[in-house]
Design an enzyme around this catalytic site. Structure first.
Site, short mmCIF file in Angstrom:
data_model
loop_
_atom_site.label_atom_id
_atom_site.label_comp_id
_atom_site.label_asym_id
_atom_site.label_seq_id
_atom_site.Cartn_x
_atom_site.Cartn_y
_atom_site.Cartn_z
N GLN A 8 8.91 35.18 79.28
CA GLN A 8 9.45 36.35 78.60
C GLN A 8 8.81 37.60 79.19
OE1 GLN A 8 8.46 38.08 74.65
NE2 GLN A 8 10.47 37.33 74.03
N TYR A 24 10.92 47.26 70.89
CA TYR A 24 10.38 47.60 72.20
C TYR A 24 11.44 48.32 73.03
CZ TYR A 24 6.62 44.74 70.42
OH TYR A 24 5.62 44.25 69.63
N ARG A 51 16.62 38.21 74.51
CA ARG A 51 16.26 38.12 73.09
C ARG A 51 16.54 39.44 72.40
NH1 ARG A 51 10.92 37.04 69.34
NH2 ARG A 51 11.69 35.11 68.44
N GLY A 88 8.15 29.58 65.75
CA GLY A 88 6.98 30.27 66.22
C GLY A 88 5.71 29.74 65.60
N ARG A 89 5.35 30.25 64.43
CA ARG A 89 4.09 29.90 63.79
C ARG A 89 3.83 28.39 63.64
NH1 ARG A 89 4.57 33.47 58.64
NH2 ARG A 89 6.65 33.85 59.45
#
Length: 390
Positions: free
Chosen positions: A99, A186, A234, A333-334
């Site tokens: 990424q 971002y 993404r 993710g987590r």
């Protein structure tokens, strides 16, 4: 009906071991010079039972950086460091995409070359959001993002070239592909947000064509370097993280982008959905009623590649999402933080460990990163990694 444990094809030819994706997660474990290292190789290698790993966000240049100790892909040393990671993942039967990002206004001057201001779509500051940097005493902490300066049109070709070099370096480092980070407030997300992007030039916020122009120029650069089947994007529709304002044209923008990405035949579109207005990443949750709506159907109709869905999933509602027929892979993710063998735990319905959030962004080496001893990894030909509990 597809299951989490099918072996799908991504792009035109990349076969995955299952439909489980390890989502990108910043972990701040690089060596000096933002160089990936053997510890990171061990971390990613432990998680190679995922169908696809997407790495933590990686800087394409020194001025794309917004957080301390995040890796780069613009120096020879960084490329060599990433080779350790890709070699380990591939040795263990996994697939891995890099990424890449530019944080835009989400940076602090202490992290920028010569202490310069961060670059933003405009000069509007992310007034309620923090970045991870060194304070005046040299201590790593979360600090408010600095006021940005607006990127000038004449600077954009140089920015696109920095991404092109990153894509070339990703190939040299042995990655199976790249994911362009256009989510979470971002740089690309800043340009795509019609409320934040008040520019009046060819990259301005007036139309979906102009809002997505920068991102699509970078996508085209990736396709030239790697081929469309090795490129993913993404996005985070409706996301409010990093002080992003509500965008009345988010659906128009995303559907236009989806059609353009489909026309380019990119491998996948990775959507982080239901990031809550609080702007807190910890509040991101999957909501079945929101998944089953006309918006998702429209995205599926607009985009012919693989759709990856991310946002607070567990084993059961991930299958519910696949059952709709609108998504192809599910990102977690987590759960991968404390469960390196997550894919096999899901397959065997084994209990999951809880991660220690206090060590997510520390410089404490293996603690909470690779120091897991409740499983044994056994390589199985043709199946990637299988796990036998010890």
């Amino acid at each position: 009906m597809p299951t989490l444990f099918d072996a799908p094809t991504l792009g035109s030819s990349l076969t995955l071991n299952n439909r489980i994706v390890m989502a990108p997660m910043t972990r701040t474990r690089t060596s000096e010079g933002d160089v990936p290292n053997a510890l990171m190789a061990k971390y990613y290698g432990q998680r190679a039972s995922a169908g696809l790993i997407v790495t933590e966000a990686t800087d394409v240049s020194a001025h794309s950086k917004g957080y301390a100790w995040t890796p780069g892909i613009y120096t020879d040393a960084q490329v060599e460091g990433w080779k350790l990671v890709t070699d380990e993942v591939h040795h263990n039967g996994g697939r891995i995409f890099l990424q890449v990002w530019h944080v835009g206004r989400m940076a602090h001057t202490s992290l920028m070359p010569n202490g310069e201001a961060p670059w933003g779509v405009t000069d509007e500051k992310a007034s309620e959001s923090d970045v991870f940097a060194h304070d005046s005493d040299g201590k790593l902490t979360f600090m408010r993002a600095s006021p940005p300066r607006q990127i000038q049109v004449e600077e954009i070709p140089g920015l696109v070239n920095e991404f092109a070099l990153a894509f070339k370096n990703a190939k040299l480092a042995g990655f199976d592909g790249v994911e362009i980070h256009a989510a979470n407030g971002y740089l690309f997300d800043q340009f795509m947000n019609s409320a934040l992007n008040t520019r009046t030039d060819e990259y301005g916020g007036a139309t979906p064509e102009t809002r997505t122009r920068l991102l699509l120029e970078v996508v085209d650069a990736a396709i030239r370097e790697l081929g469309a089947g090795k490129v993913g994007v993404r996005v985070s529709p409706f996301g409010r993280y990093n002080s992003m304002p509500a965008d009345p044209h988010v659906e128009e923008t995303l559907l236009y982008l989806s059609r353009e990405l489909s026309r380019r035949k990119v491998a996948y579109l990775h959507m982080l959905y239901q990031l809550m207005p609080s702007g807190n990443m910890e509040d991101s949750e999957f909501n079945e009623t929101h998944l089953r709506d006309s918006f998702v159907r429209k995205v599926r109709e607009a985009f012919d590649g693989s759709l990856i869905w991310c946002g607070g999933f567990n084993r059961d509602n991930a299958q519910v999402a696949l059952d709709t027929g609108w998504v192809d892979l599910i990102a977690f993710g987590r759960p991968f933080v404390a469960n390196p063998d997550l894919a096999v735990r899901f397959r065997n319905d084994w209990p999951l460990a809880e991660s220690d959030r206090s060590v997510l962004y520390t410089r404490n080496g293996e603690k909470g990163y690779t120091d897991f001893s409740n499983f044994t990894l056994l390589e199985k030909p043709g199946l990637g990694w299988a796990i036998e509990k010890s």
